[in-house]
Write a protein that holds these residues in place. Structure first.
Motif, short mmCIF file in Angstrom:
data_model
loop_
_atom_site.label_atom_id
_atom_site.label_comp_id
_atom_site.label_asym_id
_atom_site.label_seq_id
_atom_site.Cartn_x
_atom_site.Cartn_y
_atom_site.Cartn_z
N ALA A 21 34.23 30.49 62.38
CA ALA A 21 34.02 31.88 61.97
C ALA A 21 32.82 32.01 61.05
O ALA A 21 32.10 33.02 61.07
CB ALA A 21 35.27 32.41 61.28
N THR A 24 29.57 32.40 62.96
CA THR A 24 29.36 33.68 63.65
C THR A 24 28.69 34.73 62.77
O THR A 24 28.55 35.88 63.19
CB THR A 24 30.71 34.23 64.16
OG1 THR A 24 31.57 34.50 63.03
CG2 THR A 24 31.40 33.25 65.08
N ASN A 25 28.29 34.36 61.55
CA ASN A 25 27.70 35.33 60.62
C ASN A 25 26.18 35.30 60.64
O ASN A 25 25.54 35.72 59.67
CB ASN A 25 28.18 35.04 59.19
CG ASN A 25 29.64 35.45 58.99
OD1 ASN A 25 29.93 36.59 58.73
ND2 ASN A 25 30.52 34.49 59.15
N SER A 30 30.80 39.08 60.16
CA SER A 30 31.92 39.28 61.10
C SER A 30 33.23 39.36 60.33
O SER A 30 34.04 38.43 60.32
CB SER A 30 31.95 38.15 62.13
OG SER A 30 30.73 38.03 62.80
N VAL A 33 36.42 39.05 62.55
CA VAL A 33 36.70 37.67 62.96
C VAL A 33 37.31 36.89 61.81
O VAL A 33 38.28 36.13 61.97
CB VAL A 33 35.41 37.00 63.46
CG1 VAL A 33 35.66 35.52 63.75
CG2 VAL A 33 34.89 37.70 64.70
#
Length: 518
Positions: A21, A24-25, A30, A33
């Protein structure tokens, strides 16, 4: 078909999903998420804990890399729960600057994942690597505002002390591997528990583990950084006080048999932790800032946690760890509204308890707690029961509070309810982790009892006699924290000098001279 493969799958999914996770930034924060991953991690930890407690799953050789004990599953669920709450609060707290949001959420998730690795692993080297990762990622959060000198200084001191603690931890791990020829905590736990005494190398390892826990829990005199990191964003303070600083107590819990068989380790915990408990609690009473008061409170609570481990009360230490984490997360995330309620309490007039109130409260509390000890034939140490009696005495005597007045009959029922709930919770966690017989015996119990009586005496003097001339001088010393942090900071900067950011002074208002003579 064996279900043992589920244990490592569920446990290791939690930290790796947090790391994923964090990746995903890259384009944007996010938050959805992050919330989903932390919630899923909490659910998995709860299911894992239930499976272990109901004997559907067992920690055998097939899952030897995962979870040092059943207590680890409980702490893993606690960390993911705190993470879920923290991410939800941070989403609104950090909204505004997209770059700051990405940077903050990335390091928050990496920190949570590193904490989850420390708890999920049963391998000592992975434990050490997880602690190193926590130090590095948390440092990025503590200096989230790099232009604040106090924040940078606090993060710098925290980084140095953390390195010292990690050297102690690594040394202890290498010694234990040399003596027991295994890297797995659970195997060392069983071997030490089955032995009658420790050799000199194991004594050294126990001492190093106790020292690492004390430094990690910001015990006196290496405490100043914990007070100053309130310069960091509020959710970072909540994460630090509610989750990360408790890992020192977790370390002692998973190495419990080693700690209780070392006299020097136990007495170090009792002396340093006991003194920190009393002094930090009294210093907290002199502070006005809500977040600073909470920081001193954390120091005191961690000192009490060290004392509980030193006395062998590991089920009580586990209960304390869980309760403190939940309370501090709520307190820091609710610190904004706490300011208003604190002002209301100070402006309201409180009726000081009379001598008869203290006599009635003391007699009632000692009778109630003493009766419980006699009824259930409680075994030593008795100092925790004395602490409970002191707390009930203060609660009953000060029932005529600032904002409300409570009748004596209501206080009787409330005290009985609290005692029953405390006993049930303590007994419930006793099914997960056992208390250990220590060698400090009655001298250690007497030492802590004397400190608790000193704590109550200091509380009464600071609360009700602070206007006395000599108490005003004493209060000033307490407010300064006995100047311990100043001495440690000077020594730290002399040994490890660093350059702090300098804030530029705001431009002064320039008024033309001719305008001054109109």
């Amino acid at each position: 078909m064996s279900l043992q493969w589920i244990i490592p799958l569920m446990a290791w999914f939690i930290p790796f999903s947090l790391f994923f996770a964090a990746i995903t930034n890259e384009r944007r924060a996010s938050w959805g998420v992050a919330r989903g991953v932390t919630l899923l991690g909490f659910v998995l930890a709860v299911l894992l804990g239930l499976g272990l407690s109901l004997d559907w799953l067992t920690l055998d050789k097939e899952a030897r890399w995962t979870l040092a004990s059943e207590a680890s599953a409980i702490i893993l669920g606690l960390v993911t729960f705190i993470g879920f709450i923290n991410v939800g609060f941070s989403r609104s707290y950090m909204s505004g600057n997209s770059e700051d949001e990405k940077r903050y959420l990335r390091w928050l998730l990496v920190t949570l994942g590193s904490v989850a690795i420390v708890i999920a692993t049963n391998h000592m080297l992975i434990l050490v690597l997880g602690w190193l990762a926590i130090t590095l990622s948390l440092h990025r959060l503590l200096i989230f505002y790099p232009n604040r000198p106090r924040a940078v200084l606090a993060a710098y001191k925290k980084f140095i002390f953390a390195k010292f603690a990690e050297v102690c931890l690594l040394s202890a791990v290498l010694i234990l591997h040399y003596v027991h020829d295994t890297w797995f905590i659970s195997e060392i736990y069983q071997q030490v528990k089955a032995s009658e005494s420790l050799n000199s190398w194991e004594q050294l390892a126990a001492l190093l583990l106790a020292l690492a826990a004390l430094v990690k829990c910001a015990q006196l005199p290496l405490h100043g950084w914990l007070i100053q990191v309130v310069e960091a964003p509020t959710p970072v303070s909540a994460l630090l006080h509610a989750g990360i600083i408790n890992l020192g107590g977790y370390l002692l819990i998973v190495f419990a048999p080693l700690i209780v068989m070392s006299d020097i380790a136990q007495w170090m915990l009792l002396v340093v932790g006991g003194i920190t408990t009393v002094l930090a609690a009294l210093v907290m009473m002199t502070r006005a800032s809500v977040k600073v008061r909470l920081a001193w409170s954390t120091m005191s609570q961690m000192g009490l946690l060290m004392v509980e481990c030193g006395l062998g009360l590991f089920e009580l230490a586990l209960l304390h760890l869980i309760a403190h984490s939940c309370y501090k997360a709520y307190a820091f995330l609710n610190s904004g509204s706490e300011v208003e309620s604190s002002i209301s309490r100070r402006l309201s007039q409180a009726e000081a308890p009379r001598k008869s109130d203290w006599l009635i409260a003391g007699t009632f509390s000692l009778s109630l707690v003493g009766g419980m000890v006699w009824l259930f034939d409680a075994t030593p140490p008795y100092s925790p029961w004395l602490l409970f009696a002191i707390a009930l005495t203060l609660l009953v005597a000060e029932r005529r509070g600032r904002l409300s007045v409570t009748g004596m009959s209501e206080m009787v029922w409330l005290s009985a309810f609290l005692l029953i709930v405390y006993s049930l919770q303590k007994s419930g966690l006793g099914l997960v982790i056992d208390n250990q017989q220590t060698s400090v015996g009655w001298p250690g119990d007497l030492w802590i009892s004397l400190l608790l009586l000193l704590l109550m005496t200091g509380y009464l003097l600071l609360r009700y006699h602070h206007n006395l001339p000599w108490m005003m001088k004493v209060r000033r010393v307490f407010y300064a924290g006995f100047y311990l942090d100043e001495l440690v900071t000077r020594l730290n900067l002399r040994v490890y000098p660093t350059r702090l950011p300098i804030r530029f002074k705001p431009k002064k208002l320039q008024i033309p001279k001719e305008e001054l003579y109109q």
